[in-house]
Motif scaffolding. Structure first.
Motif, PDB file in Angstrom:
ATOM      1  N   SER A 152       0.829  -1.306   0.046  1.00 40.70           N
ATOM      2  CA  SER A 152       0.130   0.153   0.146  1.00 40.70           C
ATOM      3  C   SER A 152       0.858   1.334   0.012  1.00 40.70           C
ATOM      4  O   SER A 152       2.233   1.083   0.086  1.00 40.70           O
ATOM      5  CB  SER A 152      -0.932   0.146   1.410  1.00 40.70           C
ATOM      6  N   GLY A 153       0.433   2.494  -0.079  1.00 33.76           N
ATOM      7  CA  GLY A 153       0.969   3.634  -0.149  1.00 33.76           C
ATOM      8  C   GLY A 153       1.153   4.587  -1.287  1.00 33.76           C
ATOM      9  O   GLY A 153       1.749   5.520  -1.412  1.00 33.76           O
ATOM     10  N   GLY A 154       0.895   3.734  -2.496  1.00 25.78           N
ATOM     11  CA  GLY A 154       1.016   4.516  -3.856  1.00 25.78           C
ATOM     12  C   GLY A 154       0.292   5.594  -4.102  1.00 25.78           C
ATOM     13  O   GLY A 154      -0.726   5.880  -3.320  1.00 25.78           O
ATOM     14  N   GLY A 155       0.560   6.521  -4.797  1.00 22.29           N
ATOM     15  CA  GLY A 155      -0.377   7.643  -5.250  1.00 22.29           C
ATOM     16  C   GLY A 155      -0.069   8.454  -6.129  1.00 22.29           C
ATOM     17  O   GLY A 155       1.017   7.941  -7.000  1.00 22.29           O
TER      18      GLY A 155
ATOM     19  N   SER B   3       7.572  13.451  -2.089  1.00 26.33           N
ATOM     20  CA  SER B   3       8.051  11.913  -1.454  1.00 26.33           C
ATOM     21  C   SER B   3       6.718  10.989  -1.340  1.00 26.33           C
ATOM     22  O   SER B   3       5.638  11.474  -1.137  1.00 26.33           O
ATOM     23  CB  SER B   3       8.513  12.367  -0.047  1.00 26.33           C
ATOM     24  N   LEU B   4       6.945   9.868  -1.020  1.00 26.81           N
ATOM     25  CA  LEU B   4       5.967   8.894  -0.995  1.00 26.81           C
ATOM     26  C   LEU B   4       6.540   7.533   0.053  1.00 26.81           C
ATOM     27  O   LEU B   4       7.870   7.297  -0.281  1.00 26.81           O
ATOM     28  CB  LEU B   4       5.313   8.225  -2.260  1.00 26.81           C
TER      29      LEU B   4
ATOM     30  N   PHE C   4      15.867   6.663  -2.335  1.00 22.36           N
ATOM     31  CA  PHE C   4      15.132   5.860  -1.811  1.00 22.36           C
ATOM     32  C   PHE C   4      15.747   5.045  -0.571  1.00 22.36           C
ATOM     33  O   PHE C   4      16.990   4.747  -0.502  1.00 22.36           O
ATOM     34  CB  PHE C   4      14.467   4.670  -2.754  1.00 22.36           C
ATOM     35  N   THR C   5      15.006   4.757   0.637  1.00 19.50           N
ATOM     36  CA  THR C   5      15.495   4.005   1.712  1.00 19.50           C
ATOM     37  C   THR C   5      14.372   2.789   1.999  1.00 19.50           C
ATOM     38  O   THR C   5      13.267   3.005   2.182  1.00 19.50           O
ATOM     39  CB  THR C   5      15.550   4.939   2.868  1.00 19.50           C
ATOM     40  N   ILE C   6      15.043   1.836   1.882  1.00 22.29           N
ATOM     41  CA  ILE C   6      14.201   0.245   2.440  1.00 22.29           C
ATOM     42  C   ILE C   6      14.407   0.154   3.902  1.00 22.29           C
ATOM     43  O   ILE C   6      15.702   0.397   4.348  1.00 22.29           O
ATOM     44  CB  ILE C   6      14.780  -0.752   1.476  1.00 22.29           C
TER      45      ILE C   6
ATOM     46  N   MET D 242      10.636   6.994  -0.420  1.00 24.85           N
ATOM     47  CA  MET D 242      10.966   7.395  -1.637  1.00 24.85           C
ATOM     48  C   MET D 242      10.870   9.023  -1.622  1.00 24.85           C
ATOM     49  O   MET D 242       9.809   9.658  -1.576  1.00 24.85           O
ATOM     50  CB  MET D 242       9.946   6.874  -2.855  1.00 24.85           C
ATOM     51  N   ASN D 243      11.984   9.599  -1.982  1.00 23.17           N
ATOM     52  CA  ASN D 243      12.107  11.079  -1.864  1.00 23.17           C
ATOM     53  C   ASN D 243      12.667  11.636  -3.289  1.00 23.17           C
ATOM     54  O   ASN D 243      13.334  10.833  -3.939  1.00 23.17           O
ATOM     55  CB  ASN D 243      13.055  11.447  -0.831  1.00 23.17           C
TER      56      ASN D 243
END
Length: 118
Positions: A6-9, A16-17, A66-68, A83-84
């Motif tokens: 989830s979290g897309g858009g 950022s997301l 991006f950071t995982i 995601m920045n």
């Protein structure tokens, strides 16, 4: 293993997301968890992954942006992708993935669409 992303858009370039993936089932046997993406007309590609030992690996195109991360909770593991500085070329359906290396098994979650407008 069940994976739910989830979290897309829709976000403007530079924004950022944060994507989330909730994993349940035999989570403690997972060797590697990662995020992949597939843009229209392109093959699915690795974005970022993290091993059970905490080692991370990023695609060159997202390094520094991006950071995982991963968080364990009761009977669940949550995989995140921060995601920045998003770019239009980051537009894709993002999938979370769990690998059991010894079993040579891959599990895929539902995709979540990220659209970056210019």
């Amino acid at each position: 293993v069940q994976l739910q992303a989830s979290g897309g858009g829709l976000v403007q370039a530079g924004g950022s997301l944060r994507l989330s993936c909730a994993a349940s089932g035999s989570i403690f046997s997972i060797n590697v968890m990662g995020w992949y993406r597939q843009a229209p007309g392109k093959q699915r590609e690795l974005v970022a992954e993290v091993t059970s030992g905490g080692i991370t690996n990023y695609a060159d195109s997202v390094k520094g942006r991006f950071t995982i991360s991963r968080e364990y909770a009761k009977n669940m593991v949550y995989l995140y992708l921060q995601m920045n500085s998003l770019k239009p070329e980051d537009t894709a359906v993002y999938y979370c993935n769990a690998k059991f290396i010894a079993l040579n098994m891959n599990y895929w979650g539902t995709g979540t669409l990220v659209t970056v407008s210019s």
